[in-house]
Scaffold this motif. Structure first.
Motif, short mmCIF file in Angstrom:
data_model
loop_
_atom_site.label_atom_id
_atom_site.label_comp_id
_atom_site.label_asym_id
_atom_site.label_seq_id
_atom_site.Cartn_x
_atom_site.Cartn_y
_atom_site.Cartn_z
N LEU A 188 17.16 63.24 15.44
CA LEU A 188 16.51 62.75 16.66
C LEU A 188 15.51 61.65 16.33
N GLU A 189 14.75 61.84 15.26
CA GLU A 189 13.76 60.83 14.85
C GLU A 189 14.46 59.55 14.41
N ASN A 190 15.58 59.68 13.71
CA ASN A 190 16.34 58.49 13.30
C ASN A 190 16.87 57.74 14.50
N ASN A 191 17.36 58.48 15.50
CA ASN A 191 17.85 57.83 16.71
C ASN A 191 16.73 57.10 17.44
N ARG A 192 15.56 57.75 17.50
CA ARG A 192 14.42 57.08 18.14
C ARG A 192 14.03 55.82 17.39
N ARG A 193 14.06 55.90 16.03
CA ARG A 193 13.71 54.73 15.23
C ARG A 193 14.73 53.60 15.45
N LYS A 194 16.01 53.97 15.51
CA LYS A 194 17.03 52.96 15.74
C LYS A 194 16.85 52.30 17.11
N ILE A 195 16.56 53.11 18.12
CA ILE A 195 16.34 52.56 19.46
C ILE A 195 15.14 51.63 19.47
N HIS A 196 14.07 52.04 18.75
CA HIS A 196 12.87 51.21 18.68
C HIS A 196 13.16 49.88 17.99
N LEU A 197 13.91 49.94 16.86
CA LEU A 197 14.26 48.71 16.15
C LEU A 197 15.16 47.82 16.99
N ARG A 198 16.10 48.44 17.72
CA ARG A 198 16.99 47.64 18.56
C ARG A 198 16.21 46.96 19.68
N ASN A 199 15.25 47.69 20.27
CA ASN A 199 14.42 47.09 21.32
C ASN A 199 13.60 45.94 20.76
N GLN A 200 13.05 46.13 19.53
CA GLN A 200 12.28 45.05 18.92
C GLN A 200 13.16 43.83 18.66
N TYR A 201 14.39 44.09 18.18
CA TYR A 201 15.30 42.97 17.91
C TYR A 201 15.66 42.23 19.20
N GLU A 202 15.92 43.00 20.27
CA GLU A 202 16.26 42.36 21.54
C GLU A 202 15.08 41.55 22.09
N GLU A 203 13.86 42.10 21.95
CA GLU A 203 12.69 41.36 22.41
C GLU A 203 12.50 40.09 21.59
N LYS A 204 12.69 40.21 20.26
CA LYS A 204 12.56 39.03 19.41
C LYS A 204 13.61 37.99 19.74
N ALA A 205 14.85 38.44 19.96
CA ALA A 205 15.92 37.51 20.31
C ALA A 205 15.63 36.83 21.64
N THR A 206 15.08 37.60 22.59
CA THR A 206 14.73 37.02 23.90
C THR A 206 13.64 35.98 23.75
N ASP A 207 12.62 36.29 22.93
CA ASP A 207 11.54 35.32 22.71
C ASP A 207 12.06 34.05 22.05
N GLN A 208 12.94 34.23 21.05
CA GLN A 208 13.50 33.06 20.38
C GLN A 208 14.33 32.22 21.34
N PHE A 209 15.09 32.88 22.21
CA PHE A 209 15.88 32.15 23.20
C PHE A 209 14.97 31.36 24.14
N ARG A 210 13.89 32.00 24.56
CA ARG A 210 12.95 31.30 25.44
C ARG A 210 12.32 30.10 24.74
N LEU A 211 12.00 30.27 23.46
CA LEU A 211 11.41 29.16 22.71
C LEU A 211 12.42 28.02 22.56
N ARG A 212 13.68 28.38 22.26
CA ARG A 212 14.71 27.33 22.15
C ARG A 212 14.91 26.63 23.48
N LEU A 213 14.92 27.43 24.56
CA LEU A 213 15.09 26.84 25.87
C LEU A 213 13.93 25.92 26.22
N LYS A 214 12.71 26.39 25.90
CA LYS A 214 11.53 25.56 26.16
C LYS A 214 11.56 24.30 25.32
N SER A 215 11.96 24.45 24.03
CA SER A 215 12.04 23.29 23.16
C SER A 215 13.09 22.30 23.65
N LYS A 216 14.22 22.84 24.15
CA LYS A 216 15.28 21.97 24.67
C LYS A 216 14.79 21.22 25.91
N LYS A 217 14.08 21.92 26.78
CA LYS A 217 13.55 21.26 27.98
C LYS A 217 12.55 20.17 27.61
#
Length: 259
Positions: A124-153
């Motif tokens: 259960l703890e491993n699953n929670r850790r995986k979910i947390h890491l996946r959420n962090q990765y998705e947030e980081k990817a979203t931030d990077q996409f926003r930065l690229r979009l902002k840079s492109k604009k």
């Protein structure tokens, strides 16, 4: 006394039997079910209980009944002042009910259930850790996409500002009868014109190194040229009378100064 009817009379002879279709079959089926149910009940009563069932039954009967004074341990507690329903301890802060009895019915070794529980908690703890890491990765990817979009604009905006500056420079130079731009890229050229110009002659590298200049650097150089040579601000869209008028009425040489 009422006269008894003769069994040979018409009231007995003329009685018609119920011959509705299917009725005898239904009656036989019902009787068979009743017989089977009675047989099952008799088997349950006569069946000999297994040793485990007898032990469970005795244990349940014992656990249902509270300890009485005939129990030696309970008698000792009563001599020390204990009363039924009272919590243990001098201050009465101990337990009231006895420690529950957990019967081990499986064939696994001692501690196996604890091991299974620990493994489940770790999973259960491993699953929670995986979910947390996946959420962090998705947030980081979203931030990077926003930065690229902002840079492109921002890049597209700089290109648009440079294009407007080149067109303004071409027009103002022409008004001053300047036939050749100070630098080839000072005037706006279409892609076809740029390709033809490259075929006709090779441009000599100047002090700025045209190929090494970014869009932002070109815009800064061209903005400075327009302000010094023509007293023109691309952001204001105005040609000022003199340098004093430009410094007093223009907010600054960048787009951010005009926001």
């Amino acid at each position: 006394m009422a006269e008894e009817e003769d069994y040979m009379s018409d009231s007995f002879i003329n009685v018609k039997e119920d011959i509705r279709p299917g009725l005898p079959m239904l009656r036989r089926i019902r009787e068979a079910h009743q017989k089977e149910e009675k047989h099952r009940e008799a088997n349950l009563k006569n069946r000999q209980k297994s040793l485990r069932e007898e032990e469970e039954e005795r244990r349940e009967n014992v656990l249902k009944n509270a300890l009485g004074s005939e129990n030696k341990g309970f008698a000792l507690l009563q001599k020390m002042g204990y009363k039924s329903g009272q919590a243990l301890g001098k201050t009465g802060s101990g337990i009231v009910e006895p420690i529950p009895l957990n019967i081990k019915t499986g064939r696994s070794g001692i501690g196996h259930e604890t091991l299974i529980k620990r493994k489940a908690e770790e999973e259960l703890e491993n699953n929670r850790r995986k979910i947390h890491l996946r959420n962090q990765y998705e947030e980081k990817a979203t931030d990077q996409f926003r930065l690229r979009l902002k840079s492109k604009k921002e890049e597209l905006k700089l290109e648009g500002d440079l294009k407007r500056s080149q067109k303004a420079c071409h027009q103002l130079d022409t008004q001053k009868d300047i036939q050749v731009p100070k630098e080839p890229w000072y005037w706006f050229m279409s892609e076809e014109e740029e390709q033809e110009d490259e075929k006709e002659k090779e441009l000599e590298e100047d002090e700025y190194g045209d190929e090494e200049l970014s869009v932002l650097e070109k815009l800064q150089i061209l903005t400075k040229y327009l302000r010094e040579e023509h007293l023109y601000c691309i952001w204001c869209g105005t040609t000022y009378e003199d340098e004093e008028d430009l410094s007093l009425n223009c907010p600054g040489p960048t787009s951010a100064d005009h926001d």
